[in-house]
Each structure stands twice: as structure tokens, then as C-alpha cells.
Scaffold this motif. Structure first.
Motif, short mmCIF file in Angstrom:
data_model
loop_
_atom_site.label_atom_id
_atom_site.label_comp_id
_atom_site.label_asym_id
_atom_site.label_seq_id
_atom_site.Cartn_x
_atom_site.Cartn_y
_atom_site.Cartn_z
N ASN A 150 38.91 33.47 50.28
CA ASN A 150 37.55 32.93 50.27
C ASN A 150 37.54 31.44 50.56
O ASN A 150 36.77 30.94 51.38
N GLN A 151 38.38 30.71 49.85
CA GLN A 151 38.41 29.26 49.98
C GLN A 151 38.92 28.82 51.35
O GLN A 151 38.40 27.87 51.95
N CYS A 196 38.63 30.52 54.14
CA CYS A 196 37.55 30.79 55.09
C CYS A 196 36.48 29.72 55.02
O CYS A 196 35.98 29.25 56.05
N SER A 197 36.12 29.31 53.82
CA SER A 197 35.09 28.29 53.65
C SER A 197 35.52 26.96 54.25
O SER A 197 34.75 26.31 54.97
N HIS A 198 36.76 26.56 54.01
CA HIS A 198 37.22 25.25 54.48
C HIS A 198 37.68 25.26 55.93
O HIS A 198 37.82 24.18 56.53
N GLU A 249 36.02 27.11 58.26
CA GLU A 249 34.92 27.75 58.97
C GLU A 249 34.76 27.22 60.39
O GLU A 249 34.37 27.95 61.31
N THR A 264 32.27 38.37 58.37
CA THR A 264 31.74 37.01 58.46
C THR A 264 32.67 36.06 59.22
O THR A 264 32.20 35.24 60.02
N TYR A 265 33.96 36.18 58.98
CA TYR A 265 34.88 35.17 59.51
C TYR A 265 35.88 35.70 60.53
O TYR A 265 36.57 34.91 61.18
#
Length: 299
Positions: A243-244, A246-248, A250, A286-287
Motif C-alpha cells: 500500500n505504502q 503504491c502511494s509513494h 504513484e 488501481t496501480y
């Protein structure tokens, strides 16, 4: 390297039979390409491959030993395809907010492992923090306000310096062997030391009033063309790490599209399988990350 013989003499989840020196002597005549010569840079990110998460450990994940065996085989099979290995090491002391001794009820009893403490429980005095009272109350409240996991009381695990804290010995031997023969220093990420926060993922805690974001990890990961992820547990520390990342990352969609989760080299804590499956499916959509088996990678 006589891998089959070495593996049979030293099964995953058991103390090491051979010293590291003996292991190096077994491969002294092997010709291995240096990591600096790789045209494609591939990172294997192994999350919390520690003894306490192996079957029968303090916070054992059913299936973890077999996961370790498959991951070790994967490293062996792709010794020159993997540029670097990075490992995270969950690191705690007894007095941390998610361990039993931090809390007590009105009779002074500590919560049992896997107790969920809600903000309402704290506000109504069902559970009281023994340490850092105001900060602890804010932490539980902020977890719910930010829609993070609610505070779960875990068994004492990965206590710094203990056997359970150490990397699973077969995996540690293989990872260090890879780093020596490919000529780099094994990359390590120590996480979970802050007593007032939980840190499932490798980049940032669930919530903290301090800035604990591991920007060094983010910057390191960005240097690779491909990322392979495995470890324990699929439902918690692996999932939150993904999760982290993917967020960082993006804005680096090309790297995320070349991020692979080895499904047969990780297992979930029982009871979390359904939510875990939904979460990974959402991350895939999503990613663009991909879930594959260790046998499928590189095909």
C-alpha cells in the motif's frame, strides 16, 4: 552450489546447521556476476522474514515455513537475476502500545493477545493505558479517525535481540550469501521501534505525531527497474508495505507495473483472508501491480 543437500540438512524454520563460513566454502569455486554489471536492476523486497513469524513462533503465520522454503528456492534459481535483496526487520521491546503490558482494565488485568481496543473502550475506561496516557488515547482515536486498522494487541514478538527477532536462518544465510557473491551490502530496514505507534509497512507508521517516514527507503526503491515482494504476513506487513509503496510511487507507474507480489511466498494471519484478497485486487486494478507465483516470474 549443492543447494538441495544444504537445504535438506538445514530446513527452513530451524536453527542453522552450517556456519556462514562453511556455506561460503561450499561455493568458493562458483563464478557469479557482480550486481554492478546488471543491465536491469531488480530488487527483491523480503518483508519480516523473522523467526517469530514462522509456524510456531510468537506470532506464527501458518504456512510461513513453506513460504520461506519457496523464497529461498526462488533466490537460488534467480541468483544472478536479482540485483539486490532488501529485508525489513520488525523490531520491538515489551513496552509498546500494541503489547499487553501497555494496557489494563479496571481490575488491573492486561488484555489478551488479539484484543481489539476501540476509542470508545478507552473513553469509557474499559481499557486504560499504563504509560503515556494522553498520547495513547489520542493514538487510538486518530487510528479510527484516519480509517486505519484499529489497535490490535499482539503477542510479544520480535523483541530486540531475541531468537524470534532474528531473520529465519535459512533465508538469512541465502540473503547474505547473495550479497557477498554479488558484492553489495544486504539492505536492511528496521521498523517498529517507536513505542507509541504501530508500523506494519516499511515506509511509515499507522499514525504518529512524529515524522517517521522512511524517505531513504522510498529513494532507494526508485532506483530499480523491477520490484519483487514476498514475506510475512500477507494480510498485514506485506499488504501495508505494498500500500505504502503504491502511494509513494504513484507517479512512477512504469515501476509499479513491474512490481510483482509472490503469492506462494507469503501467507495471511487466519481470519483476514477475505479482506486481504479484496485489498490486493484493488491495488492491482488501481496501480497495475501483479500477483504471481514464484515459478511464474521471468516467464
Amino acid at each position: 552450489m549443492p543447494f538441495e543437500k544444504w537445504r535438506n540438512e538445514h530446513p527452513a524454520g530451524e536453527p542453522r546447521v552450517h556456519s556462514f563460513r562453511e556455506l561460503l566454502e561450499m561455493v568458493q569455486n562458483q563464478s557469479i556476476r557482480k550486481a554492478t554489471a546488471d543491465k536491469k536492476k531488480v530488487l527483491l523486497l523480503a518483508i519480516d522474514m523473522q523467526n517469530d513469524f514462522m509456524d510456531g513462533g510468537a506470532l506464527g503465520v501458518p504456512g510461513a515455513r513453506k513460504d520461506a522454503e519457496r523464497l529461498n528456492q526462488f533466490i537460488y534459481d534467480h541468483f544472478e537475476d536479482i540485483t539486490h535483496i532488501m529485508v525489513s526487520i520488525d523490531t520491538h521491546k515489551p513496552r509498546q502500545i500494541f503489547h499487553p503490558c501497555w494496557w489494563e482494565d479496571s481490575r488491573g488485568n492486561e488484555p489478551e493477545p488479539l484484543t481489539i481496543i476501540h476509542d470508545e473502550d478507552v473513553e469509557q475506561g474499559r481499557w486504560k493505558p499504563r504509560y503515556f496516557a494522553e498520547e495513547s488515547k489520542r493514538y487510538v482515536r486518530k487510528l479510527e479517525e484516519t480509517s486505519k486498522k484499529q489497535l490490535c494487541i499482539w503477542p510479544y514478538h520480535c523483541l530486540q535481540g531475541t531468537y524470534g527477532h532474528a531473520l529465519e536462518s535459512q533465508f538469512a544465510a541465502m540473503a547474505y550469501l547473495h550479497s557477498v557473491l554479488r558484492e553489495y551490502d544486504l539492505k536492511t530496514v528496521v521498523k517498529g521501534e517507536d513505542p507509541l505507534s504501530e508500523m506494519y509497512g516499511i515506509i511509515e507508521p499507522e499514525y504518529s505525531e512524529k515524522d517517521l517516514t522512511r524517505r531513504d527507503v522510498i529513494n532507494e526503491v526508485k532506483q530499480y527497474d523491477e520490484i519483487i515482494i514476498a514475506g510475512e504476513a500477507a494480510s498485514h506487513c506485506v499488504l501495508e508495505s505494498v500500500n505504502q509503496l503504491c502511494s509513494h510511487l504513484e507517479n512512477k507507474g512504469d515501476l509499479l507495473e513491474h512490481t510483482y507480489i509472490l503469492t506462494d511466498c507469503m501467507s495471511s494471519i487466519p481470519g483476514f483472508e477475505e479482506d486481504t484478497e479484496k485489498a490486493y485486487r484493488n491495488l492491482e486494478r488501481t496501480y497495475g501491480i501483479k500477483r504471481i507465483t514464484s515459478a511464474q516470474w521471468g516467464k
